[in-house]
Design a protein around this motif. Structure first.
Motif, short mmCIF file in Angstrom:
data_model
loop_
_atom_site.label_atom_id
_atom_site.label_comp_id
_atom_site.label_asym_id
_atom_site.label_seq_id
_atom_site.Cartn_x
_atom_site.Cartn_y
_atom_site.Cartn_z
N ALA A 187 42.02 60.06 27.59
CA ALA A 187 42.64 61.42 28.10
C ALA A 187 42.71 61.19 29.73
O ALA A 187 43.56 61.83 30.19
CB ALA A 187 41.72 62.66 27.92
N GLU A 188 41.92 60.61 30.37
CA GLU A 188 41.96 60.30 31.60
C GLU A 188 43.05 59.34 31.93
O GLU A 188 43.55 59.35 33.13
CB GLU A 188 40.73 59.65 32.52
N MET A 189 43.77 58.58 31.33
CA MET A 189 44.98 57.58 31.34
C MET A 189 45.91 58.58 31.34
O MET A 189 47.20 58.09 31.98
CB MET A 189 44.92 56.60 30.21
N GLN A 190 46.17 59.73 30.87
CA GLN A 190 47.49 60.64 30.55
C GLN A 190 48.16 60.58 31.91
O GLN A 190 49.34 60.45 31.94
CB GLN A 190 47.09 61.68 30.17
N PRO A 191 47.63 61.15 33.16
CA PRO A 191 48.24 61.14 34.25
C PRO A 191 48.96 59.92 34.88
O PRO A 191 50.11 59.89 35.12
CB PRO A 191 47.29 61.60 35.30
N ARG A 195 52.94 59.21 34.94
CA ARG A 195 53.35 58.99 36.21
C ARG A 195 54.48 57.76 36.44
O ARG A 195 55.54 57.59 37.08
CB ARG A 195 52.46 58.87 37.19
N TYR A 196 53.66 56.52 35.61
CA TYR A 196 54.41 55.36 35.61
C TYR A 196 55.29 55.03 34.31
O TYR A 196 55.65 53.92 34.09
CB TYR A 196 53.29 54.18 35.63
N ASP A 197 55.21 55.84 33.33
CA ASP A 197 55.94 56.02 32.05
C ASP A 197 55.02 54.58 31.32
O ASP A 197 55.73 53.78 30.74
CB ASP A 197 57.25 55.58 32.06
N ASP A 198 53.87 54.59 31.39
CA ASP A 198 52.99 53.62 30.68
C ASP A 198 52.49 53.86 29.44
O ASP A 198 52.36 55.19 29.00
CB ASP A 198 51.68 53.49 31.64
N THR A 199 52.28 52.70 28.61
CA THR A 199 51.53 52.93 27.36
C THR A 199 50.36 53.07 27.74
O THR A 199 49.69 52.97 28.73
CB THR A 199 52.18 51.63 26.43
N ALA A 203 48.27 51.57 30.73
CA ALA A 203 47.31 52.28 31.87
C ALA A 203 45.87 51.57 31.97
O ALA A 203 45.59 51.75 33.15
CB ALA A 203 47.28 53.78 31.12
N TYR A 204 45.34 51.31 30.81
CA TYR A 204 44.23 50.75 31.17
C TYR A 204 44.19 49.33 31.89
O TYR A 204 43.45 49.18 32.73
CB TYR A 204 43.41 50.45 29.56
N GLN A 205 45.28 48.62 31.66
CA GLN A 205 45.50 47.46 32.51
C GLN A 205 45.75 47.76 34.00
O GLN A 205 45.16 47.12 34.91
CB GLN A 205 46.51 46.64 31.93
N ARG A 206 46.47 48.96 34.31
CA ARG A 206 46.60 49.43 35.58
C ARG A 206 45.18 49.50 36.35
O ARG A 206 44.96 49.12 37.45
CB ARG A 206 47.58 50.44 35.44
N VAL A 207 44.40 50.34 35.52
CA VAL A 207 43.11 50.64 36.23
C VAL A 207 42.07 49.71 36.36
O VAL A 207 41.07 49.72 37.24
CB VAL A 207 42.32 51.93 35.53
#
Length: 261
Positions: A187-191, A195-199, A203-207
């Motif tokens: 759920a925390e990955m949703q923003p 924002r970045y049109d990520d899967t 998103a996990y790789q981004r953080v």
């Protein structure tokens, strides 16, 4: 007294709590599963042979009912794994009294009330407590005032319990995970996804881009740490904070710019 070890797990319906339930059950323990939502608890109970107890882990009255049910099921508490938790978003000025109280109740009161209720058995059985904290217990993220403060307080609770009840043979330790792939973290990955049109994977790789191991943990990895801390293999370990964050807390943030030279 029952010879089979009884492990009580809060927040047992999903995420790290569910993974702990499965691991401890696979090692032959009787698991008592505590959470607010009946349906996921019953699912995990069916698959682990555990005892599903729905209610509020921060309620002393509910704990009287939980302990009575555990004893009626033939057990006394040998270990408590306190996984229950919740959000606490917003800066201080964005956090009203109700939101502050909710963050404290979800992340701190659940652990304190659970420990207090289980301690009579834990003293008798020379048992163990593992509090699932967070790297938010060690550092502050943006706009999560209630969450950060309540998770920091879990470290103080760990140390206080370890000091007071160590002479009774009770060991108390904390685990501080970083990002873990759980429904709450999803759920925390949703923003970021928006924002970045990520899967979700992206998103996990981004953080985790600046995390030395470059990935989030799996809930099963954190469960393994909890199982170790509650086991005889950790018989001399108490009052400890075990960080399980892929190395993120060792990174010197001001030097990150040099990674891109």
């Amino acid at each position: 007294m029952s010879k089979q070890r009884t492990v009580v797990i809060t927040g047992a319906g999903t995420g790290i709590g569910e993974a702990c339930a499965r691991l401890f059950a696979s090692r032959g323990a009787r698991v008592a599963l505590i959470g607010r939502r009946r349906a996921p608890l019953e699912r995990v109970a069916r698959e682990t042979g555990g005892l599903a107890l729905d209610g509020d882990a921060a309620s002393a009255a509910d704990w009287q009912r939980f302990i009575a049910a555990i004893k009626a099921d033939g057990g006394a508490v040998d270990a408590l794994i306190a996984c229950a938790g919740g959000f606490g978003t917003g800066t201080a000025t964005e956090t009203d009294d109700a939101a502050w109280s909710a963050a404290m109740r979800a992340n701190l009161d659940t652990a304190f009330v659970a420990a207090r209720a289980c301690l009579p058995d834990l003293i008798e059985r020379r048992g163990a407590i593992v509090l699932v904290a967070s790297i938010a217990s060690l550092a502050a993220g943006p706009a999560v005032c209630g969450y950060t403060t309540s998770k920091h307080a879990l470290i103080g609770l760990t140390r206080s319990l370890a000091r007071d009840y160590g002479p009774h043979g009770v060991r108390v330790n904390a685990v501080c995970p970083g990002w873990v792939r759980t429904p709450m973290a999803d759920a925390e990955m949703q923003p970021l996804m928006q924002r970045y049109d990520d899967t979700l994977d992206a998103a996990y790789q981004r953080v985790c881009a600046d995390v030395p191991l470059r990935r989030p943990a799996h809930a099963e990895e954190i469960a393994g740490i909890c199982e170790f801390l509650a086991s005889p293999a950790a018989s001399i370990v108490t009052g400890a904070t075990l960080v399980a964050d892929g190395g993120s807390s060792i990174v010197d943030v001001p030097t990150l710019a040099f990674d891109h030279l």
